[in-house]
Design a protein around this motif. Structure first.
Motif, PDB file in Angstrom:
ATOM      1  N   ALA A  40       0.770  -1.208  -0.472  1.00  0.00           N
ATOM      2  CA  ALA A  40      -0.312  -0.004   0.221  1.00  0.00           C
ATOM      3  C   ALA A  40       1.172   1.135   0.290  1.00  0.00           C
ATOM      4  O   ALA A  40       0.108   2.402  -0.825  1.00  0.00           O
ATOM      5  CB  ALA A  40      -0.808  -0.078   1.148  1.00  0.00           C
ATOM      6  N   SER A  41       1.956   1.325   0.566  1.00  0.00           N
ATOM      7  CA  SER A  41       2.554   2.312   0.847  1.00  0.00           C
ATOM      8  C   SER A  41       3.744   2.974  -0.092  1.00  0.00           C
ATOM      9  O   SER A  41       4.196   3.959  -1.038  1.00  0.00           O
ATOM     10  CB  SER A  41       3.505   2.248   2.027  1.00  0.00           C
ATOM     11  OG  SER A  41       4.331   1.447   1.917  1.00  0.00           O
ATOM     12  N   THR A  44       1.698   3.835  -3.389  1.00  0.00           N
ATOM     13  CA  THR A  44       0.837   4.875  -3.135  1.00  0.00           C
ATOM     14  C   THR A  44       1.634   6.372  -2.995  1.00  0.00           C
ATOM     15  O   THR A  44       1.282   7.334  -3.501  1.00  0.00           O
ATOM     16  CB  THR A  44       0.676   5.796  -1.118  1.00  0.00           C
ATOM     17  OG1 THR A  44      -0.972   4.369  -0.447  1.00  0.00           O
ATOM     18  CG2 THR A  44      -0.394   7.052  -0.817  1.00  0.00           C
ATOM     19  N   LEU A  48       1.874   9.382  -5.886  1.00  0.00           N
ATOM     20  CA  LEU A  48       1.447  10.479  -5.544  1.00  0.00           C
ATOM     21  C   LEU A  48       2.478  11.406  -6.244  1.00  0.00           C
ATOM     22  O   LEU A  48       2.215  12.590  -7.092  1.00  0.00           O
ATOM     23  CB  LEU A  48       1.498  10.394  -4.047  1.00  0.00           C
ATOM     24  CG  LEU A  48       0.596  10.303  -2.962  1.00  0.00           C
ATOM     25  CD1 LEU A  48       1.513  10.031  -2.173  1.00  0.00           C
ATOM     26  CD2 LEU A  48      -0.942  11.527  -2.838  1.00  0.00           C
TER      27      LEU A  48
END
Length: 562
Positions: A40-41, A44, A48
Motif C-alpha cells: 500500500a505504501s 501510494t 502521488l
C-alpha cells in the motif's frame, strides 16, 4: 547430470522462517500485515508522484522507481512465504526456485545501483543547484534508471544459471523461506567453492542400496566415499570417460582446416589480412586523432569501432598463426576462457556501437540544427561506455557458465579459436537448456541494436524522401552508405551464427562464417570508411603530404651539412 537437475527432482522444500513454529497463524498475520502495508505504501508513493506536478522532479522520479522495485521485490518472496505458512505445503518447483532466484538477484542488484545513483542526484542538487535542471534532465534520469535495471539484471543473468546448474543430489530441504543462493548451494553434492579448478563427477541422484549402486565421489582425481555413505546409481558413472575430469587441462584447436595441404600458404594469407587490418584500423584512429576536421561525434564513434576491431582480431588471429607454424596446437583452460570472454565482450560491444552509430546518423540527417547539442561529447562518451558495458555483460554472463561444465571426453575443439558452440560439444553433460538460454540471450542482444538501426534508418529514409534538394539527398546517402555496408556484413554473419537453427550449421560452415566476422570484417571496416569517405581520404592525403614534406626538409638539411 541433466543441466539444471529439474527432470529428476522437480521440487525443493522450503523450511520457512522458523522450521517449527508453535504459533503459525500469528506469524502468518504479522507477515501479511507487513506485506499489505509495504504494498500500500509503495503503491501510494508511486501514485502521488504521478498525479502531483509538484513532485515531477528528478529526485521523486528516482524515488518512484525505487518504490516500484520495492513493490516487486517483496512480491517475489512474501506471497510464497504466506502460502507455505497457511497450507503447510512448502514445496517449490525447480523452475519456480530459478525464477525466484533470478528476480531476487535482479531487484536487489537494481536497488543497490539505484541507491548509489540517487546519491549523485543529491550531490547535484546541493553542490550544483544552478546546473541541476541540465545535469539531471529527464533523459539523464531515464539513463540512471536504465543503468540500475541493467546492473541488477546482469547480476541475475550471471549468478542464476551458474547456481542452478549444480547437481542437487543430497537433501532437497532449503533451510530458508525463499531460494537464496547460499542456502541453495548447501544442497549441492559438488564442491561449490572452486568449481573451475575442480574435477567433477556426473551425479544423477540418490538411490536405494542395491547391487547396481556404488559409494563414490571423484574430486581432484581421488576416490573418496561420500559423506555418510551416500549411495549413487552406477548409471551416473560414465565408464567410457577418462578416470579424471580435470577442467584445468589443455584443449587442442584443430584449426581452420584440420589437415591443410599448404599450411604456409594459409599462414601467408591470414598474416597479410591481419597486418592490413591492424594497420588500417590504427591509421584510422591516428587520422581521427590528428586531424581537427575529424573531431566530430561520427568520427569519434568510428575511432572506437576501429579500436574494437583491432583488439578483436588480436584475440583470435595471433594464436591461429602460431598454430599454423607449430605442431603444438594446444590452448590452456584459462587461455580458452580468456579468449571466450574477450571475443564475447568485443563482438557484443560492436553490436551495440553499430546500433548507436545509426542513431548518430539519424540525428545528423533528421535534426542537423540540434546535432551539436544531441550528440555532445558527454553523450558520445556515454554511448561508447554503454557499448563496452553491454559487451562485457555478455562476456561476464556466458563465460563462467560455459567454462563450468565438465569436459571429460575429447579435448579437440574443431575450430581455430574457442568459440562457445564448438567448446560445448566436448561437454560430457547435456547442455541443451544452456544453449537455449544462450540463444535467447544472443537474439536479445541482436534485437536491441537492430531495432535502433531499423528505426533510425526508417526515419532517415522518410526525411530524405521529403527533401527537395538532390544535393541534400546525395549528402544524406553518402553519410549513411558506409555504415549500412558495415552493418550488413557484421549483422549478416551474426544472424547466421546466433539465429539460424542448428540444422543449418556444420563445423565447416561455422568456421567459414567465423573467418568472415573475426578476420575479414575488421579489415574491411576501415577500408570501407576510408575509401568511401572524402573527409577521411583528404585527411590521409594531408598526413602523407606532411610526411613527404618533412622528409624533403630533412634531406635538404642533410645535404647542406655534408
Amino acid at each position: 547430470m541433466e543441466w539444471g537437475n529439474g527432470s529428476l527432482y522437480p521440487d525443493f522444500i522450503l523450511l520457512g522462517l522458523f522450521s517449527s513454529s508453535h504459533t503459525p497463524w500469528l506469524l502468518f498475520a504479522l507477515i501479511l500485515l507487513v506485506f499489505m502495508a509495504s504494498i500500500a505504501s509503495n503503491a501510494t508513493m508511486n501514485l502521488l508522484i504521478r498525479v502531483d506536478p509538484w513532485l515531477h522532479t528528478p529526485m521523486y522520479f528516482l524515488l518512484s522507481h525505487f518504490s516500484l522495485m520495492n513493490l516487486l521485490y517483496i512480491s517475489t518472496i512474501v506471497p510464497k512465504m504466506l502460502l507455505d505458512q497457511a497450507t503447510g505445503q512448502r514445496a517449490i518447483s525447480f523452475a519456480g526456485c530459478t525464477a525466484q532466484h533470478f528476480l531476487y538477484l535482479t531487484l536487489a542488484g537494481a536497488e543497490f545501483s539505484l541507491l548509489g545513483l540517487m546519491s549523485y542526484d543529491h550531490y547535484m542538487a546541493i553542490c550544483n543547484p544552478l546546473r541541476y535542471p541540465v545535469l539531471m534532465s529527464h533523459r539523464v534520469c531515464l539513463l540512471i534508471v536504465a543503468a540500475a535495471w541493467l546492473g541488477g539484471s546482469a547480476d541475475g543473468f550471471l549468478l542464476t544459471p551458474v547456481t542452478m546448474q549444480f547437481p542437487f543430489c543430497a537433501s532437497r530441504e532449503i533451510n530458508h523461506f525463499f531460494c537464496e543462493v547460499p542456502a541453495l548451494l548447501k544442497l549441492s553434492c559438488r564442491d561449490t567453492s572452486a568449481k573451475l579448478n575442480q574435477t567433477t563427477l556426473c551425479f544423477r541422484g540418490v538411490s536405494a542400496p542395491g547391487p547396481d549402486s556404488v559409494v563414490i565421489l571423484m574430486a581432484e582425481g581421488n576416490l573418496n566415499s561420500v559423506n555418510s555413505g551416500t549411495l549413487l546409481p552406477r548409471s551416473c558413472l560414465h565408464l567410457d570417460m577418462e578416470p579424471t575430469l580435470h577442467n584445468s587441462t589443455d584443449f587442442l584447436l584443430l584449426g581452420l582446416i584440420t589437415r591443410p595441404a599448404l599450411p604456409g600458404l594459409i599462414f601467408t594469407v591470414v598474416f597479410s589480412i591481419f597486418t592490413v587490418a591492424v594497420t588500417a584500423n590504427m591509421v584510422m584512429v591516428l587520422l581521427i586523432h590528428v586531424d581537427s576536421r575529424l573531431h566530430t561525434p561520427m568520427y569519434f564513434l568510428l575511432s572506437q569501432l576501429s579500436i574494437m576491431d583491432t583488439v578483436y582480431i588480436c584475440v583470435t588471429v595471433p594464436k591461429m598463426l602460431q598454430d599454423l607454424l607449430s605442431k603444438e596446437k594446444t590452448i590452456s583452460f584459462l587461455g580458452c576462457a580468456l579468449q571466450i570472454f574477450l571475443y564475447l565482450t568485443l563482438i557484443g560491444g560492436e553490436f551495440f556501437l553499430l546500433g548507436l552509430m545509426a542513431y548518430d546518423r539519424y540525428v545528423a540527417v533528421c535534426n542537423p540544427l540540434r546535432y551539436p547539442l544531441l550528440m555532445n561529447r558527454r553523450i558520445c562518451l556515454i554511448m561508447v561506455l554503454g557499448s563496452w558495458v553491454g559487451g562485457s555483460l555478455d562476456g561476464f554472463m556466458l563465460t563462467p557458465v560455459t567454462m563450468s561444465f565438465p569436459y571429460c571426453g575429447s579435448r579437440e575443439i574443431n575450430h581455430f579459436f574457442c568459440e562457445i558452440p564448438a567448446v560445448l560439444k566436448l561437454s560430457c553433460i547435456d547442455t541443451s537448456l544452456y544453449e537455449t538460454l544462450m540463444y535467447a540471450c544472443c537474439v536479445l542482444m541482436l534485437l536491441i541494436p537492430i531495432s535502433i538501426i531499423s528505426v533510425s534508418y526508417t526515419r532517415i529514409l522518410i526525411t530524405v524522401y521529403r527533401m527537395n534538394s538532390a544535393e541534400g539527398r546525395r549528402k544524406a546517402f553518402a553519410t549513411c552508405s558506409s555504415h549500412i555496408m558495415v552493418v550488413s556484413m557484421f549483422y549478416g554473419a551474426a544472424f547466421y551464427t546466433n539465429v539460424l537453427p542448428h540444422s543449418y550449421h556444420t563445423p565447416e560452415k561455422d568456421k567459414a562464417v567465423s573467418v568472415f566476422y573475426t578476420i575479414l570484417t575488421p579489415m574491411l571496416n576501415p577500408l570501407i570508411y576510408s575509401l568511401r569517405n572524402k573527409e577521411v581520404a583528404s585527411a590521409l592525403r594531408k598526413v602523407l603530404g606532411r610526411c613527404a614534406s618533412s622528409q624533403r626538409i630533412r634531406a635538404g638539411d642533410l645535404s647542406r651539412k655534408y
